[in-house]
Design a protein around this motif. Structure first.
Motif, PDB file in Angstrom:
ATOM      1  N   CYS A  77       0.845  -1.189   0.000  1.00  0.00           N
ATOM      2  CA  CYS A  77       0.000   0.000   0.000  1.00  0.00           C
ATOM      3  C   CYS A  77       0.885   1.246   0.000  1.00  0.00           C
ATOM      4  O   CYS A  77       1.794   1.363   0.825  1.00  0.00           O
ATOM      5  CB  CYS A  77      -0.913  -0.001   1.225  1.00  0.00           C
ATOM      6  N   LEU A  84      -0.279  -5.950   1.176  1.00  0.00           N
ATOM      7  CA  LEU A  84      -1.643  -6.242   0.752  1.00  0.00           C
ATOM      8  C   LEU A  84      -1.813  -7.728   0.486  1.00  0.00           C
ATOM      9  O   LEU A  84      -1.466  -8.226  -0.579  1.00  0.00           O
ATOM     10  CB  LEU A  84      -1.994  -5.427  -0.496  1.00  0.00           C
ATOM     11  N   THR A  89      -5.328  -8.230   4.804  1.00  0.00           N
ATOM     12  CA  THR A  89      -5.162  -6.782   4.893  1.00  0.00           C
ATOM     13  C   THR A  89      -5.761  -6.051   3.698  1.00  0.00           C
ATOM     14  O   THR A  89      -5.644  -4.833   3.611  1.00  0.00           O
ATOM     15  CB  THR A  89      -3.671  -6.408   4.993  1.00  0.00           C
ATOM     16  N   ALA A  90      -6.369  -6.772   2.770  1.00  0.00           N
ATOM     17  CA  ALA A  90      -6.918  -6.130   1.572  1.00  0.00           C
ATOM     18  C   ALA A  90      -8.120  -6.903   1.053  1.00  0.00           C
ATOM     19  O   ALA A  90      -8.266  -8.103   1.293  1.00  0.00           O
ATOM     20  CB  ALA A  90      -5.847  -6.060   0.486  1.00  0.00           C
ATOM     21  N   THR A  91      -8.991  -6.183   0.351  1.00  0.00           N
ATOM     22  CA  THR A  91     -10.091  -6.830  -0.377  1.00  0.00           C
ATOM     23  C   THR A  91      -9.797  -6.706  -1.861  1.00  0.00           C
ATOM     24  O   THR A  91      -9.268  -5.687  -2.322  1.00  0.00           O
ATOM     25  CB  THR A  91     -11.443  -6.163  -0.065  1.00  0.00           C
ATOM     26  N   VAL A 104      -7.991  -3.373  -5.677  1.00  0.00           N
ATOM     27  CA  VAL A 104      -7.446  -3.850  -4.412  1.00  0.00           C
ATOM     28  C   VAL A 104      -7.573  -2.701  -3.415  1.00  0.00           C
ATOM     29  O   VAL A 104      -6.998  -1.634  -3.624  1.00  0.00           O
ATOM     30  CB  VAL A 104      -5.967  -4.273  -4.555  1.00  0.00           C
ATOM     31  N   CYS A 106      -7.062  -1.404   0.521  1.00  0.00           N
ATOM     32  CA  CYS A 106      -6.377  -1.652   1.798  1.00  0.00           C
ATOM     33  C   CYS A 106      -7.398  -1.524   2.927  1.00  0.00           C
ATOM     34  O   CYS A 106      -8.173  -0.569   2.966  1.00  0.00           O
ATOM     35  CB  CYS A 106      -5.252  -0.643   1.976  1.00  0.00           C
TER      36      CYS A 106
END
Length: 161
Positions: A77, A84, A89-91, A104, A106
């Motif tokens: 990030c 990430l 820690t991320a979608t 992506v 964060c």
């Protein structure tokens, strides 16, 4: 009659190393990236330690003016320096508003990265033509230096006859 105490060491292909400037710095950055990734995989609650590792890695790169590989940059990030990892820690989502792309986000700072998902799309640094062109240039310069060495040898041989 003193014998020469120096021993000649044999250099094999497996032990021969190419000169890479700042090799130790790249090894350290690699270690920090792997440590951050392992930290998050084994303990997803330990985001701050992984963030510290990534911040240290980026600091080394900035201080020594080294480039981080684009594939590694994609997993970091820009805003909060966290790694990430999808689901931790991320979608990650696929969107197709204008053109199909990967989003992506964060989970720490809500920053968003978008990557084009067009079929056949490649980054400039990943294109094979670029690598082939660089290899051709290197071989041409190597051939030119070897040809100039051979031509000077043949002229000296002709002069000695």
């Amino acid at each position: 009659m003193a014998k020469n105490s120096k021993k000649k060491s044999k250099v094999t292909n497996s032990t021969k190393r190419f000169f890479v400037p700042n090799r130790e710095a790249f090894q350290r950055m690699n270690f920090l990236y792997q440590a951050a990734h392992c930290t998050l995989v084994h303990n997803p609650d330990n985001v701050e330690l992984a963030r510290f590792y990534i911040t240290t890695m980026r600091t080394i790169a900035k201080r020594l003016v080294l480039r981080i590989d684009p594939s590694i940059k994609r997993t970091i990030c820009k805003k909060c320096n966290s790694l990430l990892v999808p689901g931790v820690t991320a979608t990650v989502r696929m969107r197709a508003k204008r053109e199909q792309h990967l989003v992506v986000a964060c989970l720490s700072c809500k920053a968003v990265k978008r990557f084009l998902a067009r079929e056949g799309y490649q980054l400039w640094s990943e294109k094979t033509e670029l690598r082939v062109g660089l290899q051709m240039e290197q071989t041409q310069t190597a051939n030119q230096t070897s040809e100039s060495g051979q031509s000077s040898q043949t002229t000296s041989e002709q002069e000695s006859k």
